[in-house]
Design a protein around this motif. Structure first.
Motif, PDB file in Angstrom:
ATOM      1  N   LEU A  32      36.354  45.211  47.778  1.00 56.11           N
ATOM      2  CA  LEU A  32      36.809  46.537  47.318  1.00 56.11           C
ATOM      3  C   LEU A  32      35.956  47.071  46.175  1.00 56.11           C
ATOM      4  CD1 LEU A  32      40.700  46.156  47.427  1.00 56.11           C
ATOM      5  CD2 LEU A  32      39.239  47.539  48.933  1.00 56.11           C
TER       6      LEU A  32
ATOM      7  N   PRO B 179      47.902  51.524  33.939  1.00 56.63           N
ATOM      8  CA  PRO B 179      47.112  52.696  33.534  1.00 56.63           C
ATOM      9  C   PRO B 179      45.618  52.476  33.770  1.00 56.63           C
ATOM     10  CG  PRO B 179      47.807  51.450  31.599  1.00 56.63           C
ATOM     11  CD  PRO B 179      48.460  50.796  32.790  1.00 56.63           C
ATOM     12  N   VAL B 180      44.838  53.566  33.717  1.00 52.35           N
ATOM     13  CA  VAL B 180      43.379  53.444  33.873  1.00 52.35           C
ATOM     14  C   VAL B 180      42.675  53.960  32.619  1.00 52.35           C
ATOM     15  CG1 VAL B 180      43.298  53.454  36.406  1.00 52.35           C
ATOM     16  CG2 VAL B 180      43.274  55.638  35.159  1.00 52.35           C
TER      17      VAL B 180
ATOM     18  N   LEU C 137      41.482  44.967  25.897  1.00 54.36           N
ATOM     19  CA  LEU C 137      42.046  43.884  26.709  1.00 54.36           C
ATOM     20  C   LEU C 137      41.174  43.725  27.943  1.00 54.36           C
ATOM     21  CD1 LEU C 137      43.822  45.288  29.250  1.00 54.36           C
ATOM     22  CD2 LEU C 137      45.362  45.759  27.372  1.00 54.36           C
TER      23      LEU C 137
ATOM     24  N   SER D  40      40.043  43.841  31.498  1.00 53.35           N
ATOM     25  CA  SER D  40      40.394  44.561  32.725  1.00 53.35           C
ATOM     26  C   SER D  40      39.309  44.352  33.771  1.00 53.35           C
ATOM     27  CB  SER D  40      40.552  46.059  32.438  1.00 53.35           C
ATOM     28  OG  SER D  40      40.513  46.785  33.655  1.00 53.35           O
TER      29      SER D  40
ATOM     30  N   GLU E 273      35.883  37.354  35.992  1.00 48.66           N
ATOM     31  CA  GLU E 273      36.312  36.934  37.335  1.00 48.66           C
ATOM     32  C   GLU E 273      35.114  36.760  38.282  1.00 48.66           C
ATOM     33  OE1 GLU E 273      38.268  38.250  35.325  1.00 48.66           O
ATOM     34  OE2 GLU E 273      40.308  37.760  35.890  1.00 48.66           O
TER      35      GLU E 273
END
Ligand SMILES: CC(=O)N[C@H]1[C@@H](OP(=O)(O)OP(=O)(O)OC[C@H]2O[C@@H](n3ccc(=O)[nH]c3=O)[C@H](O)[C@@H]2O)O[C@H](CO)[C@@H](O)[C@@H]1O
Ligand SMILES: C=C(OP(=O)(O)O)C(=O)O
Length: 423
Positions: A26, A124-125, A163, A165, A191
């Motif tokens: 994705l 949220p973005v 944080l 993301s 990740e």
């Protein structure tokens, strides 16, 4: 609407081949927007979410072909002719926001519907948006859309995330490849999907260093070219099927599984007295002494224990020999599987973001409802161990992220079938 029916109580034995990672694919697909040259992704999983991303890219004018029944995705941004990602598609999948950075970097403008929250949290973005602003984008929010412009192009910047993301790191990483100058992403996500994306972008000509660490450095280049990239194995699918033989009994070999992708889970399984062995071509998992020892599990960004395996781990711990504790630290509402597991006889109490799981002797089959992707599969896993029949409804959640779940588990001896009924 499809349902999955499981008759529990059959130990598993055999092999499960792990598909390409949904979450890597994705993020890789929008990278096609960064260039007018073809991007070919191999080992793509055949999933509803991948079809949604294909639909979104096609709506922007990209050519998208799924060769070899969708395993190979041939993407071309040469025909990109729209800067607008419409609500009708974006609302189906939050990862749609990942087209924002690439569109802005390539076209100098983008209009992307804001994805809403979802069952697991508000999501949220703001970090995607503030990072792009730091890179010189002018943003406006109106009518549910973010309209972004960078007429003179994006500029490199130092972005320190408050944080971790995954999505914001991916969006800014892609945007920075075509920005003027150097971008430094601090407190970046580590990740494996970020590493996979950086490798693909590098194959396309990007100058990136530090992926997999918390500081990524990107030197912007004039243009990117095409590439062929193999999507890495899906560590969440891998982890899910590692837990299956622990719950159901038996032993399963996960073909293509690598311990480095799931080391936090593998460590926890070993602490619970489960054997996780590296064998040729994969990993083999089985209970060591017949019992599952209770655990304390805290979800964290990689390399910590993944939130995407929390529900599956909880299903396993319902059968442990004592009290386990799971703390969910990533999403504020990711315990929707708890009442459904309770219908199957599990004893779980939730206080805020902490669940106390009191192990029981056995589970009983029941009709249950899937509420989100990983909750769905946790109910299927619980069904493998339960006495009698479990019927999981709303399996469209499951089809977002698991390819042929009934075939993969069925091939290892599970009694599982998909029931297609018109409502
Ligand atoms: C398609 C994909 O790859 N999905 C994964 C990705 O989601 P996603 O990229 O959406 O998750 P993030 O890592 O961004 O979210 C982590 C936390 O940060 C918060 N946050 C995020 C962005 C932002 O701008 N502001 C903000 O507050 C989120 O609400 C959440 O509480 O990583 C999650 C965390 O590993 C996984 O569960 C998802 O499976
Ligand atoms: C939460 C997940 O996906 P998404 O971020 O697409 O909702 C997931 O894969 O478990």
């Amino acid at each position: 609407m499809d349902r999955i029916r499981v008759q529990g109580g059959r130990p598993l034995s055999g092999e499960i081949a792990i598909s390409g990672a949904k979450n890597a694919c994705l993020a890789l697909m929008p990278a096609a927007l960064l260039t007018d040259q073809p991007l070919t992704l191999t080992n793509a999983p055949r999933l509803a979410d991948i079809r949604t991303m294909s639909e979104l890219l096609a709506s922007l004018g990209c050519e998208v072909a799924g060769l070899q029944a969708g395993r190979v995705l041939a993407l071309s941004g040469a025909t990109l002719d729209s800067d607008t990602a419409h609500y009708d598609i974006v609302r189906k999948m939050r990862a749609s926001i990942l087209v924002l950075g690439p569109l802005l970097a390539r076209l100098g403008r983008a209009r992307v519907s804001l994805p809403g929250g979802c069952a697991i949290g508000a999501r949220p973005v703001d970090l995607h948006l503030s990072g792009l602003e730091k890179m010189g984008a002018q943003l406006e929010l109106a009518d549910g859309y973010v309209t972004a412009a960078a007429p003179g192009g994006l500029r490199g910047a130092v972005v320190e995330f408050p944080l971790v993301s995954v999505g914001a790191t991916e969006n800014l990483l892609m945007a920075a490849t075509l920005a003027k100058g150097t971008t430094v992403l601090r407190n970046a996500a580590r990740e494996p999907e970020i590493v996979d994306l950086a490798r693909c972008l590098r194959a396309m000509g990007a100058a990136i260093e530090g992926e997999g660490s918390s500081e990524i450095r990107i030197e912007g280049v004039e243009a990117l070219g095409g590439a062929t990239h193999r999507v890495l194995p899906d560590r969440v699918e891998l982890g899910t099927y590692m837990i299956a033989p622990v719950i159901a009994g038996g032993a399963v070999t996960l073909k293509g599984g690598e311990r480095g992708l799931v080391s936090a889970l593998a460590d926890k399984l070993e602490e619970a007295d489960i054997a996780v062995d590296e064998v040729e071509g994969g990993l083999r998992v089985a209970r060591r002494n017949g019992v599952i020892r209770p655990l304390r599990v805290v979800t964290e960004p990689f390399p910590g224990f993944p939130t995407d395996l929390q529900a599956q781990m909880m299903a396993m711990l319902t059968l442990a020999t004592g009290e386990s504790v799971i703390e969910e630290h990533i999403f504020e509402n990711r315990f929707m599987h708890v009442p459904e597991l309770g219908r199957m006889g599990a004893r779980i109490e939730v206080h805020g973001g902490t669940a106390h799981i009191h192990g029981v002797e056995g589970l009983r089959g029941a009709p249950v409802m899937a509420t989100d992707l990983r909750a769905s599969v946790s109910l299927i896993l619980a069904g493998l161990a339960a006495e009698g029949e479990t019927v999981v409804s709303r399996v469209y959640h499951l089809d977002r992220g698991y390819e042929r779940v009934e075939e993969k588990l069925g091939a290892c001896g599970a009694l599982i079938e998909r029931v297609t009924e018109s409502d």
